[in-house]
Write a protein that holds these residues in place. Structure first.
Motif, mmCIF file in Angstrom:
data_model
loop_
_atom_site.group_PDB
_atom_site.id
_atom_site.type_symbol
_atom_site.label_atom_id
_atom_site.label_comp_id
_atom_site.label_asym_id
_atom_site.label_seq_id
_atom_site.Cartn_x
_atom_site.Cartn_y
_atom_site.Cartn_z
ATOM 1 N N ILE A 87 0.831 -1.209 0.000
ATOM 2 C CA ILE A 87 0.000 0.000 0.000
ATOM 3 C C ILE A 87 0.863 1.256 0.000
ATOM 4 N N GLY A 88 1.918 1.246 0.813
ATOM 5 C CA GLY A 88 2.751 2.434 0.927
ATOM 6 C C GLY A 88 3.557 2.742 -0.324
ATOM 7 N N SER A 89 4.165 1.715 -0.921
ATOM 8 C CA SER A 89 5.073 1.970 -2.039
ATOM 9 C C SER A 89 4.415 1.857 -3.402
ATOM 10 N N ALA A 90 3.363 1.054 -3.528
ATOM 11 C CA ALA A 90 2.735 0.855 -4.842
ATOM 12 C C ALA A 90 1.421 1.608 -4.968
ATOM 13 N N VAL A 91 0.447 1.262 -4.135
ATOM 14 C CA VAL A 91 -0.894 1.832 -4.260
ATOM 15 C C VAL A 91 -0.878 3.338 -4.039
ATOM 16 N N ILE A 92 -0.154 3.787 -3.015
ATOM 17 C CA ILE A 92 -0.098 5.222 -2.721
ATOM 18 C C ILE A 92 1.123 5.868 -3.369
ATOM 19 N N GLY A 93 2.301 5.308 -3.109
ATOM 20 C CA GLY A 93 3.528 5.944 -3.542
ATOM 21 C C GLY A 93 3.698 6.050 -5.042
ATOM 22 N N GLN A 94 3.905 4.922 -5.713
ATOM 23 C CA GLN A 94 4.170 4.942 -7.154
ATOM 24 C C GLN A 94 2.977 5.451 -7.946
ATOM 25 N N GLN A 95 1.788 5.034 -7.562
ATOM 26 C CA GLN A 95 0.598 5.427 -8.307
ATOM 27 C C GLN A 95 0.362 6.935 -8.213
ATOM 28 N N VAL A 96 0.340 7.463 -7.008
ATOM 29 C CA VAL A 96 0.035 8.883 -6.811
ATOM 30 C C VAL A 96 1.176 9.762 -7.317
ATOM 31 N N LEU A 97 2.407 9.424 -6.955
ATOM 32 C CA LEU A 97 3.536 10.250 -7.370
ATOM 33 C C LEU A 97 3.721 10.196 -8.884
ATOM 34 N N GLY A 98 3.563 9.000 -9.466
ATOM 35 C CA GLY A 98 3.680 8.885 -10.914
ATOM 36 C C GLY A 98 2.627 9.706 -11.637
ATOM 37 N N PHE A 99 1.406 9.717 -11.101
ATOM 38 C CA PHE A 99 0.337 10.497 -11.710
ATOM 39 C C PHE A 99 0.611 11.995 -11.574
ATOM 40 N N LEU A 100 1.080 12.431 -10.405
ATOM 41 C CA LEU A 100 1.352 13.857 -10.200
ATOM 42 C C LEU A 100 2.469 14.344 -11.119
ATOM 43 N N ILE A 173 9.560 3.315 -4.012
ATOM 44 C CA ILE A 173 8.904 4.420 -4.714
ATOM 45 C C ILE A 173 9.879 5.063 -5.688
ATOM 46 N N TRP A 174 11.098 5.320 -5.231
ATOM 47 C CA TRP A 174 12.108 5.936 -6.092
ATOM 48 C C TRP A 174 12.444 5.030 -7.277
ATOM 49 N N HIS A 175 12.458 3.737 -7.021
ATOM 50 C CA HIS A 175 12.845 2.791 -8.063
ATOM 51 C C HIS A 175 11.746 2.582 -9.107
ATOM 52 N N GLY A 176 10.480 2.602 -8.691
ATOM 53 C CA GLY A 176 9.421 2.192 -9.610
ATOM 54 C C GLY A 176 8.463 3.261 -10.093
ATOM 55 N N THR A 177 8.598 4.498 -9.609
ATOM 56 C CA THR A 177 7.642 5.547 -9.968
ATOM 57 C C THR A 177 7.648 5.856 -11.462
ATOM 58 N N ALA A 178 8.796 5.726 -12.106
ATOM 59 C CA ALA A 178 8.907 6.089 -13.522
ATOM 60 C C ALA A 178 7.950 5.285 -14.392
ATOM 61 N N PHE A 179 7.715 4.024 -14.037
ATOM 62 C CA PHE A 179 6.786 3.210 -14.825
ATOM 63 C C PHE A 179 5.385 3.822 -14.814
ATOM 64 N N SER A 180 4.905 4.170 -13.625
ATOM 65 C CA SER A 180 3.582 4.797 -13.524
ATOM 66 C C SER A 180 3.563 6.137 -14.241
ATOM 67 N N MET A 181 4.654 6.887 -14.143
ATOM 68 C CA MET A 181 4.720 8.181 -14.819
ATOM 69 C C MET A 181 4.561 8.012 -16.328
ATOM 70 N N LEU A 182 5.246 7.034 -16.917
ATOM 71 C CA LEU A 182 5.160 6.815 -18.360
ATOM 72 C C LEU A 182 3.755 6.385 -18.780
ATOM 73 N N VAL A 183 3.146 5.511 -17.985
ATOM 74 C CA VAL A 183 1.793 5.047 -18.297
ATOM 75 C C VAL A 183 0.805 6.200 -18.254
ATOM 76 N N PHE A 184 0.850 6.989 -17.188
ATOM 77 C CA PHE A 184 -0.084 8.110 -17.038
ATOM 78 C C PHE A 184 0.213 9.226 -18.029
ATOM 79 N N GLN A 185 1.480 9.410 -18.364
ATOM 80 C CA GLN A 185 1.822 10.437 -19.329
ATOM 81 C C GLN A 185 1.212 10.124 -20.690
ATOM 82 N N ALA A 186 1.277 8.860 -21.087
ATOM 83 C CA ALA A 186 0.667 8.454 -22.355
ATOM 84 C C ALA A 186 -0.845 8.606 -22.308
ATOM 85 N N ALA A 187 -1.457 8.266 -21.168
ATOM 86 C CA ALA A 187 -2.917 8.378 -21.041
ATOM 87 C C ALA A 187 -3.362 9.841 -21.052
ATOM 88 N N LEU A 188 -2.650 10.704 -20.358
ATOM 89 C CA LEU A 188 -3.024 12.121 -20.304
ATOM 90 C C LEU A 188 -2.843 12.802 -21.657
#
Length: 296
Positions: A87-100, A173-188
Motif C-alpha cells: 500500500i505504501g510503495s505501490a498503491v499510494i507511492g508509485q501510483q500517486v507520485l507517478g500520476f502527479l 517508490i524511487w525505483h518504480g515511480t517512472a513506470f507509472s509516470m510513463l503510463v499516465f503520461q501516455a494516457a493524459l
C-alpha cells in the motif's frame, strides 16, 4: 464431392488455423509457466528439503506445511508487512507520485519534459540491487541523509533501524515511480484538448476539469497501472534483502523474504513452496478485484 461439403471442409480447416499459429506460445507457456506452478503445488504437500533425511526421501505430508504456515506467527507478521509495503510503495507511492509527475509534465515544453523524465527514469532503469545499495548509502548511519541533517545541526538518526519499513517503501517508490509516470503520461496525452477547452469556455474550474473529465477518461489506465504495480511490488525481493535483510528482527520481513529464508536458509523447500503459493493467491485475489473494478 459437392460444393456444400467442400465449404464445410474449408471452414473446418480455417477454424483450426489459429491453433497452428498459437501452438508455439502454448507450448512455451506449458513448459515455463503451467508446469512450474503445478510442480510447486505438488512440492507444497511434501517434506522436500535440501539437507537431512527429507532430502534423501521425499514424502507426502498432506496439509502439514499449510497447517504449520497458518500457525506460524512470523507468517502473520510477513503478511502484514507485505500489505504495508504494498500500500505504501505501490498503491499510494508509485501510483500517486507517478500520476502527479505526469500531470505536471502535461502540455509542458519538450525541454522540461526531457529533463524531468530523465531524472525520474534514472531510478527505474537502475538495477534493483544497485538501487538498494544507493539507498542503503543514503539512509545508512554514515550516509548522505545523516550528513545533511547534521550539517543543519540535528542529531544523526539510525534510519534503517528506527524506521526500516519507511526506508524500503521510499526506496521502492524511487525505483518504480517512472513506470507509472510513463503510463499516465501516455494516457493524459490522449485526453482530447477540445474537451478541456470546451469545459473552460463553459466556465468549468480546473478542479472540475480534473475530476469530471481527466479522471473518468483515464479510469481504465489507472486501474490497469494499479494492477501492474501491485503485482510487481508483491514480488520485490532484492531491494529489501540488500537494504535490511528483513530486519531488524522481522520488521521488514515480507512474504518473499520469509519464503526465501525458509526455502534456502533453513533448506525447507516444501514449506517455502507453500508460502510461495500463499503469495500467488494474494496476487490472484488482488488481480481479480482490479479486473472486476475495470468492468464496473
Amino acid at each position: 464431392m459437392s460444393s456444400l461439403t467442400l465449404d464445410r471442409v474449408d471452414k473446418r480447416r480455417k477454424s483450426y488455423t489459429w491453433l497452428f499459429f498459437l501452438l508455439p506460445s502454448i507450448v512455451i507457456m506449458l513448459i515455463f509457466f503451467i508446469y512450474p506452478i503445478l510442480l510447486t503445488f505438488f512440492y507444497s504437500f511434501t517434506n522436500l528439503a535440501l539437507t537431512g533425511e527429507a532430502a534423501r526421501e521425499l514424502k507426502f505430508v498432506g496439509f502439514d506445511n499449510y497447517t504449520r504456515m497458518f500457525q506460524d506467527p512470523t507468517v502473520r507478521i510477513s503478511i502484514w508487512n507485505t500489505l504495508v509495503f504494498l500500500i505504501g510503495s505501490a498503491v499510494i507511492g508509485q501510483q500517486v507520485l507517478g500520476f502527479l509527475i505526469a500531470l505536471l509534465m502535461k502540455q509542458r515544453n519538450k525541454t522540461f519534459r526531457r529533463v524531468i523524465g530523465t531524472i525520474v527514469l534514472a531510478g527505474w532503469v537502475t538495477p534493483e540491487i544497485v538501487c538498494a545499495l544507493c539507498l542503503y548509502s543514503f539512509f545508512g548511519d554514515d550516509g548522505t541523509l545523516n550528513a545533511i541533517i547534521t550539517f543543519f545541526g540535528f542529531s544523526e538518526v539510525t534510519w534503517l533501524f528506527t524506521v526500516p519499513m519507511l526506508t524500503i517503501i521510499l526506496a521502492n517508490i524511487w525505483h518504480g515511480t517512472a513506470f507509472s509516470m510513463l503510463v499516465f503520461q501516455a494516457a493524459l496525452d490522449d485526453v482530447p484538448n477540445e474537451i478541456e477547452e470546451a469545459a473552460v469556455v463553459d466556465g468549468a474550474s480546473k478542479w472540475k476539469i480534473f475530476t469530471r473529465i481527466i479522471i473518468p477518461y483515464i479510469k481504465g489506465t489507472i486501474t490497469t497501472n494499479m494492477m501492474l504495480v501491485t503485482l510487481q511490488t508483491l514480488g520485490v525481493f532484492g531491494l529489501i534483502y540488500a537494504m535490511t535483510g528483513g530486519g531488524p528482527g522481522n520488521s521488514t520481513t515480507t512474504l518473499p523474504i520469509f519464503m526465501y529464508n525458509q526455502a534456502f536458509v533453513n533448506y525447507q523447500l516444501g514449506y517455502g513452496t507453500a508460502i510461495s503459493l500463499l503469495l500467488l493467491l494474494i496476487g490472484i485475489v488482488l488481480s481479480l478485484l482490479y479486473i472486476r473494478s475495470m468492468k464496473e
